[in-house]
Design a protein around this motif. Structure first.
Motif, mmCIF file in Angstrom:
data_model
loop_
_atom_site.group_PDB
_atom_site.id
_atom_site.type_symbol
_atom_site.label_atom_id
_atom_site.label_comp_id
_atom_site.label_asym_id
_atom_site.label_seq_id
_atom_site.Cartn_x
_atom_site.Cartn_y
_atom_site.Cartn_z
ATOM 1 N N TRP A 179 -4.524 19.811 -19.975
ATOM 2 C CA TRP A 179 -5.606 19.053 -19.167
ATOM 3 C C TRP A 179 -5.597 18.359 -18.164
ATOM 4 O O TRP A 179 -6.290 18.615 -16.482
ATOM 5 C CB TRP A 179 -6.511 18.395 -20.198
ATOM 6 N N THR A 180 -5.309 17.283 -18.401
ATOM 7 C CA THR A 180 -4.700 16.272 -17.270
ATOM 8 C C THR A 180 -3.465 17.229 -15.999
ATOM 9 O O THR A 180 -4.892 17.059 -14.723
ATOM 10 C CB THR A 180 -3.920 14.962 -18.045
ATOM 11 N N LYS A 181 -3.240 17.818 -15.939
ATOM 12 C CA LYS A 181 -2.251 18.568 -15.089
ATOM 13 C C LYS A 181 -3.196 19.528 -14.475
ATOM 14 O O LYS A 181 -3.544 19.847 -13.477
ATOM 15 C CB LYS A 181 -0.933 19.437 -15.728
ATOM 16 N N TYR A 182 -4.425 19.707 -14.987
ATOM 17 C CA TYR A 182 -4.894 20.441 -14.070
ATOM 18 C C TYR A 182 -6.130 20.272 -13.319
ATOM 19 O O TYR A 182 -6.039 20.568 -12.286
ATOM 20 C CB TYR A 182 -6.217 21.564 -15.057
ATOM 21 N N TYR A 183 -6.490 19.207 -13.737
ATOM 22 C CA TYR A 183 -7.863 18.762 -12.769
ATOM 23 C C TYR A 183 -6.474 17.234 -12.417
ATOM 24 O O TYR A 183 -7.535 17.226 -11.194
ATOM 25 C CB TYR A 183 -8.466 17.485 -13.688
ATOM 26 N N TYR A 184 -5.822 16.560 -12.169
ATOM 27 C CA TYR A 184 -5.226 15.915 -11.766
ATOM 28 C C TYR A 184 -3.297 16.282 -10.917
ATOM 29 O O TYR A 184 -3.229 17.169 -11.995
ATOM 30 C CB TYR A 184 -5.087 14.533 -12.032
ATOM 31 N N VAL A 185 -3.060 15.429 -10.132
ATOM 32 C CA VAL A 185 -1.217 15.878 -10.092
ATOM 33 C C VAL A 185 -0.796 14.156 -10.674
ATOM 34 O O VAL A 185 -1.011 12.948 -11.082
ATOM 35 C CB VAL A 185 -1.023 14.837 -9.046
ATOM 36 N N ILE A 186 -0.406 14.274 -12.278
ATOM 37 C CA ILE A 186 0.559 13.358 -12.898
ATOM 38 C C ILE A 186 1.302 12.246 -12.131
ATOM 39 O O ILE A 186 2.133 12.889 -11.502
ATOM 40 C CB ILE A 186 1.233 13.408 -14.158
ATOM 41 N N ALA A 187 1.332 11.159 -11.922
ATOM 42 C CA ALA A 187 1.870 10.117 -11.488
ATOM 43 C C ALA A 187 2.775 9.257 -12.247
ATOM 44 O O ALA A 187 3.229 8.482 -11.130
ATOM 45 C CB ALA A 187 1.194 9.150 -10.473
ATOM 46 N N GLY A 188 3.527 9.548 -13.315
ATOM 47 C CA GLY A 188 3.997 9.046 -13.699
ATOM 48 C C GLY A 188 4.041 9.175 -15.450
ATOM 49 O O GLY A 188 3.333 9.966 -16.231
ATOM 50 N N GLU A 189 5.113 8.882 -16.778
ATOM 51 C CA GLU A 189 4.689 8.916 -18.062
ATOM 52 C C GLU A 189 3.472 8.311 -18.593
ATOM 53 O O GLU A 189 3.061 6.472 -18.188
ATOM 54 C CB GLU A 189 5.996 8.094 -18.577
ATOM 55 N N PRO A 190 2.939 9.191 -19.484
ATOM 56 C CA PRO A 190 2.479 8.122 -20.374
ATOM 57 C C PRO A 190 1.839 7.266 -21.240
ATOM 58 O O PRO A 190 3.056 6.968 -21.571
ATOM 59 C CB PRO A 190 1.482 8.879 -20.980
ATOM 60 N N ILE A 239 -4.132 8.039 -25.211
ATOM 61 C CA ILE A 239 -3.176 7.306 -24.352
ATOM 62 C C ILE A 239 -3.742 8.287 -23.403
ATOM 63 O O ILE A 239 -4.749 8.182 -22.796
ATOM 64 C CB ILE A 239 -2.069 9.627 -24.711
ATOM 65 N N THR A 240 -2.934 7.454 -21.648
ATOM 66 C CA THR A 240 -2.680 7.100 -20.868
ATOM 67 C C THR A 240 -2.321 8.084 -19.651
ATOM 68 O O THR A 240 -1.183 7.401 -19.889
ATOM 69 C CB THR A 240 -3.433 5.438 -20.516
ATOM 70 N N TRP A 241 -2.583 8.484 -18.613
ATOM 71 C CA TRP A 241 -1.738 9.403 -18.062
ATOM 72 C C TRP A 241 -2.100 8.195 -16.701
ATOM 73 O O TRP A 241 -3.207 8.674 -15.850
ATOM 74 C CB TRP A 241 -1.845 10.588 -17.284
ATOM 75 N N PRO A 242 -1.351 7.488 -15.723
ATOM 76 C CA PRO A 242 -1.716 7.584 -14.529
ATOM 77 C C PRO A 242 -1.516 8.807 -13.258
ATOM 78 O O PRO A 242 -0.844 9.784 -13.527
ATOM 79 C CB PRO A 242 -0.018 6.802 -13.556
ATOM 80 N N VAL A 243 -2.794 9.000 -12.838
ATOM 81 C CA VAL A 243 -3.026 9.953 -11.842
ATOM 82 C C VAL A 243 -3.165 9.670 -10.082
ATOM 83 O O VAL A 243 -3.448 8.534 -9.944
ATOM 84 C CB VAL A 243 -3.775 10.744 -12.857
ATOM 85 N N ARG A 244 -3.084 10.800 -9.526
ATOM 86 C CA ARG A 244 -3.837 11.046 -8.518
ATOM 87 C C ARG A 244 -4.533 11.769 -8.685
ATOM 88 O O ARG A 244 -4.871 13.223 -9.208
ATOM 89 C CB ARG A 244 -2.761 11.350 -7.544
ATOM 90 N N THR A 288 -4.453 6.245 -9.912
ATOM 91 C CA THR A 288 -5.633 5.892 -10.958
ATOM 92 C C THR A 288 -5.469 5.863 -12.177
ATOM 93 O O THR A 288 -4.200 7.053 -12.945
ATOM 94 C CB THR A 288 -6.984 6.263 -10.433
ATOM 95 N N ARG A 289 -6.096 6.088 -13.233
ATOM 96 C CA ARG A 289 -6.650 6.537 -14.260
ATOM 97 C C ARG A 289 -7.101 7.326 -15.307
ATOM 98 O O ARG A 289 -8.207 7.742 -15.388
ATOM 99 C CB ARG A 289 -5.209 5.461 -15.450
ATOM 100 N N VAL A 290 -6.148 8.955 -16.335
ATOM 101 C CA VAL A 290 -6.701 9.446 -17.486
ATOM 102 C C VAL A 290 -6.254 8.913 -18.506
ATOM 103 O O VAL A 290 -5.548 8.853 -18.882
ATOM 104 C CB VAL A 290 -6.650 10.589 -16.801
ATOM 105 N N THR A 291 -7.873 8.119 -19.576
ATOM 106 C CA THR A 291 -7.246 7.917 -20.863
ATOM 107 C C THR A 291 -8.116 9.155 -21.589
ATOM 108 O O THR A 291 -9.066 9.472 -21.062
ATOM 109 C CB THR A 291 -7.930 6.671 -21.425
ATOM 110 N N TYR A 292 -7.241 9.251 -22.719
ATOM 111 C CA TYR A 292 -7.826 9.995 -23.880
ATOM 112 C C TYR A 292 -7.586 9.258 -25.521
ATOM 113 O O TYR A 292 -7.131 8.407 -25.574
ATOM 114 C CB TYR A 292 -7.132 11.678 -24.241
ATOM 115 N N TRP A 293 -8.877 9.729 -26.051
ATOM 116 C CA TRP A 293 -8.876 8.763 -26.893
ATOM 117 C C TRP A 293 -9.289 10.177 -27.670
ATOM 118 O O TRP A 293 -9.682 10.955 -27.570
ATOM 119 C CB TRP A 293 -9.946 7.877 -27.757
#
Length: 165
Positions: free
Chosen positions: A84-95, A110-115, A123-128
């Motif tokens: 889901w994260t890759k679908y909407y964003y460019v992942i910019a590092g390890e979660p 879990i939080t991914w750094p994204v663009r 910026t960031r995307v965090t899932y709970w």
């Protein structure tokens, strides 16, 4: 002429004041209750900040789910969250992974750094992920570039107010 103008000012002041108060959402269908932060908008399964950060709420039934999938939660869900994260964003590092509590229940965070776009600031995307009875709650906070410092405390306050019905 003064009376209608005064009445209009009172009405406008009343509207402005109500927009500044947090409001309680009680959703019996989703079996949840939480406080929407001041100035944020709530539309069914999402809560949006004035700076366009977004908290989405997904609830999935675990009835009929494969036993191995359910037994392996939240690990078995990680490929889907990353997808889901890759679908909407460019992942910019390890979660980054951690534990949290939502509504008195143990939650996986879990939080991914994204663009948003490759040239945008990170910026960031965090899932709970919270399992409650026969339901799986997946909350995702997507912070607008430059807004996480202001919006993350509001999201965390919403999560702190969360209760299950």
């Amino acid at each position: 002429m003064r009376a209608p103008a005064a009445l209009l000012l009172l009405l406008l002041a009343g509207c402005a004041g109500s927009a500044e108060k947090s409001r309680v959402v009680e959703d019996p269908e989703r079996r949840v209750r939480f406080d929407v932060p001041k100035g944020w908008l709530y539309f069914g399964d999402e809560v949006r900040s004035p700076s366009q950060s977004l908290l989405t709420i997904q609830i999935h039934s675990l009835e009929g789910a494969e036993r191995r999938f359910v037994a392996g939660l939240p690990e078995t869900l990680l490929p889907q969250l990353e997808g889901w994260t890759k679908y909407y964003y460019v992942i910019a590092g390890e979660p980054e992974r951690s534990e949290a509590a939502i509504g008195g229940q143990k939650a996986f965070e879990i939080t991914w750094p994204v663009r948003v776009r490759p040239a945008d600031p990170v910026t960031r995307v965090t899932y709970w992920v919270v399992r409650r009875e026969d339901r799986l709650y997946i909350l995702r906070a997507a912070y607008a570039p430059g807004a996480s410092a202001e919006d993350e405390p509001a999201v965390r306050a919403l999560l702190a107010s969360w209760s299950f019905l």
